[in-house]
Design an enzyme around this catalytic site. Sequence first.
Site, PDB file in Angstrom:
ATOM      1  N   HIS A 104       0.809  -1.229   0.000  1.00 25.72           N
ATOM      2  CA  HIS A 104       0.000   0.000   0.000  1.00 25.72           C
ATOM      3  C   HIS A 104       0.838   1.273   0.000  1.00 25.72           C
ATOM      4  O   HIS A 104       0.518   2.255   0.683  1.00 25.72           O
ATOM      5  CB  HIS A 104      -0.955   0.005   1.182  1.00 25.72           C
ATOM      6  CG  HIS A 104      -2.065  -0.995   1.088  1.00 25.72           C
ATOM      7  ND1 HIS A 104      -2.571  -1.442  -0.106  1.00 25.72           N
ATOM      8  CD2 HIS A 104      -2.778  -1.645   2.063  1.00 25.72           C
ATOM      9  CE1 HIS A 104      -3.555  -2.306   0.123  1.00 25.72           C
ATOM     10  NE2 HIS A 104      -3.690  -2.442   1.427  1.00 25.72           N
ATOM     11  N   HIS A 174      -9.623   2.303   0.724  1.00 25.25           N
ATOM     12  CA  HIS A 174      -9.522   1.199   1.676  1.00 25.25           C
ATOM     13  C   HIS A 174     -10.522   1.354   2.820  1.00 25.25           C
ATOM     14  O   HIS A 174     -10.193   1.112   3.978  1.00 25.25           O
ATOM     15  CB  HIS A 174      -8.093   1.125   2.218  1.00 25.25           C
ATOM     16  CG  HIS A 174      -7.682  -0.223   2.735  1.00 25.25           C
ATOM     17  ND1 HIS A 174      -8.164  -0.750   3.905  1.00 25.25           N
ATOM     18  CD2 HIS A 174      -6.834  -1.150   2.233  1.00 25.25           C
ATOM     19  CE1 HIS A 174      -7.621  -1.934   4.121  1.00 25.25           C
ATOM     20  NE2 HIS A 174      -6.805  -2.207   3.117  1.00 25.25           N
ATOM     21  N   GLU A 313     -11.693  -3.575  -2.352  1.00 26.19           N
ATOM     22  CA  GLU A 313     -10.744  -2.653  -2.955  1.00 26.19           C
ATOM     23  C   GLU A 313     -10.555  -2.926  -4.458  1.00 26.19           C
ATOM     24  O   GLU A 313      -9.789  -3.815  -4.832  1.00 26.19           O
ATOM     25  CB  GLU A 313      -9.386  -2.791  -2.254  1.00 26.19           C
ATOM     26  CG  GLU A 313      -9.448  -2.725  -0.746  1.00 26.19           C
ATOM     27  CD  GLU A 313      -8.222  -3.342  -0.112  1.00 26.19           C
ATOM     28  OE1 GLU A 313      -7.087  -2.948  -0.471  1.00 26.19           O
ATOM     29  OE2 GLU A 313      -8.386  -4.245   0.731  1.00 26.19           O
TER      30      GLU A 313
END
Length: 349
Positions: A104, A174, A313
């Site tokens: 991420h 997210h 996601e």
Amino acid sequence: MSVSVFDRLPDGREVHLVELGAAPGPVLRLLTLGATVHDLEVTGGDGTRRHVALGHATSADYLASGDYVGATVGRYANRVRDGHLPLAGVEHRLGTHDRGHHLHGGPDGFDRRLWTLLDEDGATARLRLVSPDGDQGYPGELTAEVTFAVDADAVRIDLAATTDATTVVNLTQHVYLNLDGRDAGTVDGHLLQVPAASYTPVDAEGIPLGAHAAVEGTPFDLRRPTRIGSAVRRAHPQVLDARGLDHNLVLDSPWDDDGLRTACVLTSPATRTALTLRCDQPGLQVYTGNFLDGTRGSVDGGLYRQGDGVALEPQLFPDSPHHPEWPSARLEPGERYTARHEWRFSAVR
């Protein structure tokens, strides 16, 4: 006012709270820290207003958390093996913090940055972040923007980015959702349907093993509405390693005229509320909050525990820089990266 001061960072910079929409439709509350969905309030199918997005109480809580609660994540959502980025004949080393891998966007990803609020009008808000060349090991200065828009029954998220040098980009949102309410406990009773005949098996550290695999006969067969609690408790090695679902599903639903397609439908039988997620991405990472461990507080003063929310996601496939056969995350100067998500809420009889 639709913009107010939420709190301040340790260096004194203000974190702003932006409110979009109005009841009885969705009301979305954003933070400029991480371009974060701090709160999402909707009217359930039973007529009751609920807060359905998990959130922390303070900016300090968000910064201390490793769970990316509500954040806009990047430059690269999901994992890059060993932080190794081969690109245009150059080997780049990205920051690592997840079992030796890049996750991420790295240890100091976009979720930890203060984004600039460019404009808002009570129904839409646009935020920008400039990521300098070399940030977390990525080449090129990247300018990222996210626009949130709210109407009577939906929230739309438009992600965009440009670069001044060859780089990679894969942005997503997210948010953790719980249609029973952010303080209602687990989402085990929710039903999840994902139009995907294949998924991406991963090793014990979440890195793709290679080719996609058929969902048939696995907990990842969500082609019919499936109780989340049933899927995460299957005795399947992929689920056992991940402590639940934390996998990419390869979407194969048809495209609609607006360039989007259905990525999933999440339903709460208890509140008779459904969320249809549409997107323009090839994959959907389904993460059942496996590592919410009771160490981080909720907006309401409780503690989030495993399974208290599900993150859905839309994104490119994990570790795609090592899989040239998959859709590419590469972005060149003069090009514009775009991605769109839509959350549409409805009542269930």
